[in-house]
Enzyme design. Structure first.
Site, mmCIF file in Angstrom:
data_model
loop_
_atom_site.group_PDB
_atom_site.id
_atom_site.type_symbol
_atom_site.label_atom_id
_atom_site.label_comp_id
_atom_site.label_asym_id
_atom_site.label_seq_id
_atom_site.Cartn_x
_atom_site.Cartn_y
_atom_site.Cartn_z
ATOM 1 N N ALA A 12 0.799 -1.232 0.184
ATOM 2 C CA ALA A 12 -0.031 -0.107 0.010
ATOM 3 C C ALA A 12 0.653 1.190 -0.113
ATOM 4 O O ALA A 12 0.731 2.060 -0.855
ATOM 5 C CB ALA A 12 -1.019 -0.082 1.137
ATOM 6 N N ARG A 23 3.212 9.941 -11.382
ATOM 7 C CA ARG A 23 2.189 10.568 -12.199
ATOM 8 C C ARG A 23 2.601 12.288 -12.108
ATOM 9 O O ARG A 23 2.119 12.931 -13.101
ATOM 10 C CB ARG A 23 0.780 10.367 -11.525
ATOM 11 N N GLU A 34 10.550 -5.220 -3.998
ATOM 12 C CA GLU A 34 9.579 -6.101 -3.120
ATOM 13 C C GLU A 34 10.446 -7.284 -2.737
ATOM 14 O O GLU A 34 10.384 -8.192 -4.088
ATOM 15 C CB GLU A 34 8.293 -6.147 -3.780
ATOM 16 N N CYS A 44 -6.777 -6.611 4.234
ATOM 17 C CA CYS A 44 -8.039 -6.385 5.047
ATOM 18 C C CYS A 44 -9.206 -7.413 4.332
ATOM 19 O O CYS A 44 -10.040 -7.677 5.087
ATOM 20 C CB CYS A 44 -8.574 -5.121 5.287
ATOM 21 N N VAL A 81 15.946 -5.897 -0.106
ATOM 22 C CA VAL A 81 16.645 -4.703 0.244
ATOM 23 C C VAL A 81 17.257 -5.261 1.720
ATOM 24 O O VAL A 81 16.412 -5.505 2.762
ATOM 25 C CB VAL A 81 15.999 -3.375 0.306
ATOM 26 N N ASP A 309 2.776 0.803 7.546
ATOM 27 C CA ASP A 309 2.732 -0.087 8.731
ATOM 28 C C ASP A 309 4.281 -0.112 9.462
ATOM 29 O O ASP A 309 4.006 -0.389 10.859
ATOM 30 C CB ASP A 309 2.341 -1.594 8.345
ATOM 31 N N ASN A 331 -1.788 4.258 2.505
ATOM 32 C CA ASN A 331 -2.171 4.620 1.440
ATOM 33 C C ASN A 331 -2.060 6.050 1.377
ATOM 34 O O ASN A 331 -1.131 6.807 0.406
ATOM 35 C CB ASN A 331 -3.705 4.263 0.963
ATOM 36 N N TYR A 453 -31.382 13.814 9.407
ATOM 37 C CA TYR A 453 -32.509 12.946 9.873
ATOM 38 C C TYR A 453 -33.489 12.723 9.007
ATOM 39 O O TYR A 453 -34.221 13.576 8.171
ATOM 40 C CB TYR A 453 -33.216 13.968 11.098
#
Lengths: 476, 476
Positions: A12, A23, A34, A44, A81, A309, A331, A453
Site C-alpha cells: 500500500a 504521475r 519487493e 483487510c 533490500v 505499517d 495509502n 434526520y
C-alpha cells in the site's frame, strides 16, 4: 542524471508513493523492490476470502505487476533490500542469491509489519496460520475446502504468484471440523465469522478480559454477544499456553492448563513493524518501535522517508507520535511522500486511530482516545458516557439499538474519542466523530451538529447526538 | 408569582421547549396552546404511514397528551392563540368559541408551517391531498385501502384524535388506480414510493427541470433514475395548470396544456412559515419571511422567542439567517429555548441545511451550500467536483456506486457544501460533511480525514475522500 527514487516494499504505502511520484513527475526514475511475489494486495480482505465471501484470491490484488509497469514504475519482485547505506545513498539488494548496490536520490522505507506468533509454542504446526500473507490465506481456504471441491486453477490472476506447493498440501488434507483462534482483535473476530461460515466449531481465546481492546467496553460486549449468538465459544481472560500437535499437525490448544481439541488454529495476537533493515543505519525509531517521521514522512536521515505499517504518525488528539498500522494511513502517507518527492511538499496527515470491524452483523467503530489511562498520559482529564439509542425513528422498521461511548476532557469539554456498535449502519457513523476530532470539536459542538434526520436513516436525535447530550450534561 | 412560560404550538419545537424548561425548573408554570387535536407527531413519518411501512397512525405520536401532562406541562389542545399583545405580555386565546387573555412571562412562538397549495386550482377536490397533517395522511391511507380491508379501529392510540368523518368518507371510496404528485421535493419523492407500494400508476410533475432542487444535479439524477426504474412517470420541467374534477373528485391533472387522467393527487410544492399570528405585533420577520431570531431564539421583542418551522436559524457556512425547516432544527432550537427560559442561556445552534431522503433504494444526502448562485451571494467563489466511487472495497460484495459532489471556495479552499447519492449506506455519510462544515474544514483537511476503512463498509479511499482529492486537485 539524478539517482532514482527507491522504494522498499511493494504494498500500500510503497506503491502509492511510487504511483503518485511517477504521475506528478513522469521523468523521475522510480524503482520498487519487493522481497516477495506479491504486490499491492488487500490485507483487510483476507478473512473474507477465507470465509468464501470474496471469491478469488485475484480479487484482492489492486494492481498487477503489469499495471504497475505500465505506470512507468520499475518494479522488481523477489528483490530483498538487505542494507541501507545512508552515507553513500545506496541500498544493498539481494536477488537470485546475488547482491548488488542501488544508488538512490530519495528512499522510502515501506517495509510493513509482520504478524507476531513467536510467543505461542506450536504456531509452526501444520494447520496453524497467521493471516498476514496471501499464501497463508490461500492455504487456509484450501484446507477448509473439501478436497473434491478444490480447484487448483481457481486463483484467477493470482495463480502465478501463489505458493502452490503449500496450498496443494493443504488442499489434500481432510477439512477441519474445529478451529482455535488465538487473539480477539480484528483478525480474530473476522476469522471467527470466516470459520463459522464453514460450519466449524470455533473457539476464540483472548488473554485480555475483552475482545477488541482498542474499541473499549461497550463495542467489545456487543461483539462478544454477536459471536456467542453465532455459536462461537469465547475464552476471555484466558492465556493460550501452546498449540499441541499430533503427527506434526495441530490437534489441540492448551489454555490456562486445559486442553481443547481443535484441528486448525489461527494466531492473530498482533503485528510488529518491520524495522530490522534499519538496524545500524542511524534511522531513529519512536517509542512505539516503529520508524519516527516528521509531518512529511521524513526520517531523521536526509532523503530517507518511511510510510505505512512500519512508521509512526502523529495523533490528531494528542499531537504525539503513535503507531496505529491501518490501510488508509499507509495509502495516504505513501501518496503524500510520493508527491513530496516529486516536488510538492505534502503532509502525510494525522491519524485518529479510526477503525471499524464487524462481528457477523454487529458493526463496531472507534476513533480517537478512549482509554482513560492513555488520555491521562496525554494530559487530559477524561470523562466518558455510554448511551444506547435507536438507529432510526422508533416507528420505522429496520432500526437497531446503537451504543455510543464518547470520551471528553473535563476541563475543556474537548471530544477525545468515541466508539459505536450496532447492527444498522453503525460503523460508518464513526466517521462523524473522526471528523469532529479533526476539527477539535467540544462535546457541546457535537451536541449541536446539524446531522441528517429522516425516519429510514436516523431518529431526530441521532445516537451520537444523544450521547453528546448526556456527556455534556455530565460535564456540567 | 411569575406569569407562566407560554408556548404557542404543541409540536416538535413547542413541546421540546416545554419539556426541557419543566425538567430544568420544575416549579416553573408552563402552558402550551395547540390549536388542533394533534400534538407531538412525526411529520416525516407520514409518507411511510401512507405507504403502509409504518403500521399505525399512533406509532407516529412521540408523546400522548397524558404523557405531556405527567411532565407537569399544562397542555391545552383545541386552543388557538389568535393575538399576541406584547406590551401587556398577554396572548389572546380562542377555545370553544370563547376568547380569554393569558398573561406570560416568556413566550415561545412555535407555530410551525403550512403546506402551500393555493397556486394549484382544484387542490380542494376530493382525492387531492397535502401531506402536512395527520388527518390528511389518515384519509389518504384510508382512500388507498380497499373498503373491505379498512379497519376503523386501526389507529391505535391515535383514534381519539383523528378526523373520523373525513377518514371514513375516504374509506368508503373505491381505491384509486393512478395518482398525480405535484412537486418533486422530499414529499413528492417519498409519496412516489408510497403510491407505488399500493400498485398505483404514478405521475410526478415537477416545475423545475430536476427533482429535489436543494440536493443539486447528481443526487437529483440518481433519484430520478430510481423512480423511473420503479415505473414512476416523471414529468420534469412541467408546470401543472390545474387539477380537474369529475363529480367533485380528482379526475385528471392538466400540465403544460395536456391532460393526464388520475384518480388521486398529492400537492407537495412547499411549505410556508405560520407567522400570521405575529402580524402587527412588531415582531420582525427575516428576508425569508420566517421569524428573525438571535442565537438564543429571541425575537426583537422582549420575552418573545420563536423556534421550529416558523423561525429562521443562522447558517453555519454563510453566517447569515436562513430558513430551512427540518425536524432536528425544531427539536434542538425548542430544547435550547426551554433551557434558556429555565435560566441557563443556551444557543439554538446553527444549521447547515443537512437533509437526507430516499427514493426507493436510492439514498440522497446534502449539506451546506451547493448552489453556486447562493454561494456567490454569500461572497464565495464556488468550485465543485462530482465523483462516483464504490461504497466498499471492490472485491467485497454488496457495494454500490456512490456519487459525491463537493463545493468549495476557490480562494480559501474552505468546504462550502456537499451531496451524496447511492444505494449502500450513502445517506448517513452526509454527516461526515456536515461535521466538516461545522469545523470550517478546508477541502485539504477533508482529504486527510482519518475515516474508517474495512472492506464491508468502505474502500480504502472513501467516496468522500476521493471527491476531496479531485476537488483539491482542481483548486490547485
Amino acid at each position: 542524471m539524478t539517482d532514482p527514487f527507491v522504494v522498499v516494499g511493494g504494498d500500500a504505502a510503497g506503491l502509492s508513493a511510487a504511483s503518485k511520484c511517477k504521475r506528478e513527475d513522469p521523468d523521475r526514475e522510480v524503482v520498487v523492490f519487493e522481497r516477495g511475489e506479491w504486490v499491492s494486495y488487500a490485507h483487510c480482505g483476507m478473512p473474507y476470502y477465507v470465509k468464501g465471501e470474496v471469491e478469488s484470491l485475484a480479487d484482492m490484488l489492486s494492481l498487477s505487476p503489469e499495471q504497475i509497469s505500465e505506470r512507468g514504475i520499475d518494479l522488481r519482485r523477489n528483490h530483498e533490500v538487505v542494507a541501507v547505506n545512508a552515507e553513500e545513498q545506496t541500498v544493498t539488494v539481494e536477488a537470485d542469491g546475488e547482491q548488488f548496490e542501488q544508488a538512490y536520490d530519495e528512499l522510502l522505507v515501506a517495509t510493513g509489519a509482520h504478524a507476531v506468533s513467536d510467543p505461542i509454542d506450536g504456531a509452526d504446526l501444520a494447520g496453524a496460520f497467521t493471516i498476514h500473507s496471501m499464501d497463508a490465506a490461500a492455504a487456509l481456504r484450501a484446507f477448509l475446502t473439501p478436497p473434491e471441491e478444490f480447484d487448483p486453477d481457481g486463483f484467477g490472476g493470482a495463480g502465478e504468484f501463489v505458493d502452490r506447493e503449500l496450498v496443494e498440501a493443504y488442499a489434500d488434507r481432510e477439512p477441519p471440523e474445529s478451529a482455535a483462534i488465538v487473539g480477539g482483535g480484528y483478525v480474530g473476530v473476522e476469522m471467527a465469522e470466516a470459520f463459522s461460515a464453514h460450519d466449524l466449531d470455533v473457539h476464540l481465546f483472548q488473554r485480555p478480559e475483552r475482545l477488541l481492546p482498542p474499541f473499549g467496553e461497550a463495542p467489545a460486549e456487543r461483539a462478544a454477544e454477536a459471536l456467542r449468538n453465532h455459536g462461537v465459544t469465547l475464552h476471555l481472560d484466558t492465556e493460550v499456553d501452546e498449540l499441541v500437535g499430533d503427527d506434526g499437525a495441530v490437534a489441540g490448544v492448551v489454555a490456562d492448563g486445559e486442553r481443547v481439541p481443535v484441528e486448525a488454529a489461527v494466531v492473530g495476537i498482533g503485528i510488529e513493524p518491520n524495522t530490522a533493515l534499519l538496524d545500524g543505519t542511524g534511522v531513529e525509531l519512536g517509542v512505539s518501535g516503529a520508524v519516527a517521521v516528521d509531518d512529511y514522512g521524513r526520517t531523521n536521515l536526509d532523503g530517507v522517508h518511511a510510510a505505512g505499517d512500519c512508521a509512526e504518525m502523529r495523533h490528531t488528539v494528542t499531537g504525539e507520535p503513535d503507531w496505529v498500522p491501518l490501510g488508509l494511513t499507509a495509502n495516504r502517507a505513501g501518496r503524500a511522500v510520493g508527491q513530496t518527492v516529486a516536488g510538492t511538499p505534502t503532509p502525510v496527515g494525522d491519524i485518529a486511530g479510526t477503525a471499524v470491524v464487524k462481528a457477523f452483523e454487529m458493526e463496531c467503530g472507534r476513533t480517537g482516545i478512549l482509554d482513560h489511562d492513555h488520555a491521562r498520559e496525554a494530559g487530559f482529564d477524561p470523562v466518558s458516557e455510554t448511551v444506547t439509542a435507536g438507529s432510526r425513528s422508533g416507528y420505522y422498521p429496520g432500526g437497531a439499538e446503537t451504543t455510543v461511548t464518547l470520551t471528553a476532557d473535563r476541563k475543556t469539554g474537548r471530544l477525545l474519542g468515541g466508539s459505536i456498535a450496532g447492527e444498522d449502519r453503525a460503523a460508518i457513523r464513526i466517521d462523524t466523530l473522526a471528523t469532529a476530532l479533526d476539527g477539535d470539536a467540544t462535546v457541546g459542538e457535537v451536541e449541536r451538529l446539524d446531522l441528517a434526520y429522516a425516519p429510514p436513516f436516523s431518529p431526530v436525535w441521532d445516537p451520537i447526538l444523544v450521547a453528546a447530550k448526556v456527556l455534556n450534561g455530565t460535564l456540567g
